[in-house]
Design an enzyme around this catalytic site. Structure first.
Site, PDB file in Angstrom:
ATOM      1  N   HIS A 140      33.605  41.927  35.364  1.00  9.16           N
ATOM      2  CA  HIS A 140      32.258  41.358  35.236  1.00  9.16           C
ATOM      3  C   HIS A 140      31.977  40.841  33.830  1.00  9.16           C
ATOM      4  CE1 HIS A 140      30.367  42.001  39.136  1.00  9.16           C
ATOM      5  NE2 HIS A 140      31.107  43.089  39.228  1.00  9.16           N
ATOM      6  N   LYS A 161      35.233  35.779  39.693  1.00  6.83           N
ATOM      7  CA  LYS A 161      33.839  35.879  39.234  1.00  6.83           C
ATOM      8  C   LYS A 161      33.567  34.724  38.261  1.00  6.83           C
ATOM      9  CE  LYS A 161      33.339  40.598  40.678  1.00  6.83           C
ATOM     10  NZ  LYS A 161      34.078  41.845  40.595  1.00  6.83           N
ATOM     11  N   SER A 170      29.233  47.584  37.491  1.00  6.45           N
ATOM     12  CA  SER A 170      28.682  46.442  38.208  1.00  6.45           C
ATOM     13  C   SER A 170      27.452  46.793  39.027  1.00  6.45           C
ATOM     14  CB  SER A 170      29.754  45.837  39.109  1.00  6.45           C
ATOM     15  OG  SER A 170      30.244  46.802  40.005  1.00  6.45           O
TER      16      SER A 170
HETATM   17  C1  LIG Z   1      35.017  42.471  41.578  1.00  5.97           C
HETATM   18  C2  LIG Z   1      35.758  43.578  40.938  1.00  5.97           C
HETATM   19  C3  LIG Z   1      37.068  43.868  41.302  1.00  5.97           C
HETATM   20  C4  LIG Z   1      37.754  43.150  42.438  1.00  5.97           C
HETATM   21  O1  LIG Z   1      38.091  41.862  42.074  1.00  5.97           O
HETATM   22  P1  LIG Z   1      38.832  40.947  43.175  1.00  5.97           P
HETATM   23  O2  LIG Z   1      39.606  39.988  42.378  1.00  5.97           O
HETATM   24  O3  LIG Z   1      37.742  40.319  43.982  1.00  5.97           O
HETATM   25  O4  LIG Z   1      39.678  41.850  43.992  1.00  5.97           O
HETATM   26  C5  LIG Z   1      37.727  44.862  40.622  1.00  5.97           C
HETATM   27  N1  LIG Z   1      37.130  45.554  39.642  1.00  5.97           N
HETATM   28  C6  LIG Z   1      35.861  45.321  39.277  1.00  5.97           C
HETATM   29  C7  LIG Z   1      35.238  46.113  38.180  1.00  5.97           C
HETATM   30  C8  LIG Z   1      35.132  44.333  39.924  1.00  5.97           C
HETATM   31  O5  LIG Z   1      33.873  44.114  39.589  1.00  5.97           O
END
Ligand SMILES: *Cc1c(COP(=O)(O)O)cnc(C)c1O
Length: 400
Positions: free
Chosen positions: A216, A246, A188
């Site tokens: 992502h 997301k 990310s």
């Molecule tokens: C955003 C993200 C998370 C965390 O996700 P949440 O549901 O906000 O806790 C975990 N792993 C990756 C790769 C992320 O980009």
């Protein structure tokens, strides 16, 4: 009176500010979207900003249909479960969403967590003990790193995307009962898509399972929007983790999708599932609608891809150094943390919201502005953003 820890931390915070490493927060007073209203710290008013830093890839965070589904579920089912899943916290909506996620991801079953951070925090300890080995990409998300810390398996790390390094670690782990390779589907901070076909081939050669955190990519990559494995033509993945926070609506919630026994075991053993409140049913209801929209409106992904390609092309033509490829994360590299902070400041003044990332979120000396495209952005928004980058980049001597 300030206690010793207050004094120490105040000095450390000043140090962060001086080094350009302090993360300021800008309170939004509007829904998340392609354009947002942010509280003005100077006058107490509001500013409208073009938003280049949300994970709102498909523009669903303020989608009227998701909101209506959540509202209806709130009225029908109440605020929340006031329980963990195994006591009296399992709602029919949870099971529906788990089945739908499993179907999308090509897995037998799925299990919801309050967040993907929690999914990753619970996964490794539940599946691996001292007889096992976990082999992790060095750039994996913080939640994977923390999840691995919580398990007793031997820990192996390979440099980001380094297949030779992965093979070396697989050989070192050959005596373990279970070997689990784990990677982000998309890194990310860099916008780089993991080479899952090559990683899968190594897993097969050394008898390892493959886990992919596709936070992502779910809703973003692949012909059906199911993620990185589909993007690569359908790579077999043993365990998929991801977030509902997301592309899939932007609210909250995480999941693990895998074989039925793995999921069933996680329901028995994963500590964030056993000991944290169930996802509010309203969020499950809105995520179900997000999955409907993902299937019914492929134009959103097409627009996201087109905006990403256009932004990347025009920024590169201006002379900016960009990281990554083929994903709506487009990092604009500055190297120095203070230049990144200065660039973000200038963009903000020009009405463009983009955040600077510096150590420890990225390696020291690799500061950047991470931009993220969203199908909610208009073409005019993108024109304005690119012009603002050009002005600020010239003022800071980043581009000619
Ligand atoms: C955003 C993200 C998370 C965390 O996700 P949440 O549901 O906000 O806790 C975990 N792993 C990756 C790769 C992320 O980009």
């Amino acid at each position: 009176m300030a206690t010793p820890i207050d004094q120490e931390l105040a000095a450390a915070l000043t140090g962060l500010r001086d080094a350009g490493l302090f993360k300021a927060e800008h309170p939004l007073v509007s829904p998340q979207g392609g354009v947002v209203s942010v509280q003005d710290d100077t006058g107490g008013g509001e500013r409208r900003l073009i938003n280049l830093c949300a994970n709102n890839y498909l523009g669903l965070a303020d989608d009227a249909r998701l909101i209506e589904a959540a509202r209806a579920a709130l009225l029908e089912h109440g605020l929340g479960m006031a329980s963990v899943r195994f006591i009296c916290g399992t709602h029919a909506l949870h099971r529906s969403l788990e089945a739908r996620l499993a179907a999308l991801l090509g897995q037998e079953d799925a299990i919801l967590f309050p967040s993907c951070f929690d999914a990753n925090a619970g996964l490794f300890e539940a599946l691996l003990d001292e007889r096992d080995a976990v082999i992790s990409d060095a750039l994996n998300h913080a939640s994977i790193i923390d999840g691995i810390r919580l398990c007793k398996a031997s820990r192996h790390r390979y440099p980001n995307g380094d297949l030779d390094g992965l093979e070396t670690q697989l050989k070192l782990a050959s005596g373990a009962r279970r070997r689990l390779v784990v990677t982000d589907g998309v890194f990310s901070m860099d916008g780089v898509i993991a080479d899952l076909p090559a990683i899968r081939a190594l897993c097969d050669r050394y008898g390892a399972m493959l886990a992919v955190d596709d936070s992502h990519s779910a809703g973003v990559l692949g012909p059906d929007g199911s993620g990185t494995a589909a993007h690569h033509g359908g790579v077999r993945v043993d365990i998929v983790t991801g977030t509902l926070g997301k592309a899939l609506g932007g609210a909250a919630g995480g999941y693990v999708a895998a074989s039925r026994p793995v999921v069933e075991w996680l329901r028995q053993k994963a500590r964030p599932y056993l000991f944290s409140n169930a996802l509010p049913p309203a969020l499950a209801a809105s995520a179900l609608v997000a999955l409907d929209i993902l299937a019914a409106e492929p134009g959103r992904r097409a627009r996201l891809a087109a905006l990403s390609a256009r932004f990347r092309g025009e920024m590169a033509a201006l002379g900016f150094t960009l990281a990554g490829a083929g994903h709506p994360i487009v990092p604009v590299m500055t190297g120095d943390a203070r230049i990144a902070a200065g660039l973000a400041d200038r963009l903000l003044r020009a009405g463009v919201y983009a955040v600077a990332f510096s150590a420890p979120v990225v390696p020291p000396g690799q500061a950047r502005i991470r931009t993220q495209m969203s199908s909610a952005l208009s073409d005019a928004d993108l024109d304005t953003a690119i012009a603002a980058f050009a002005d600020a980049g010239r003022a800071l001597d980043l581009i000619a």
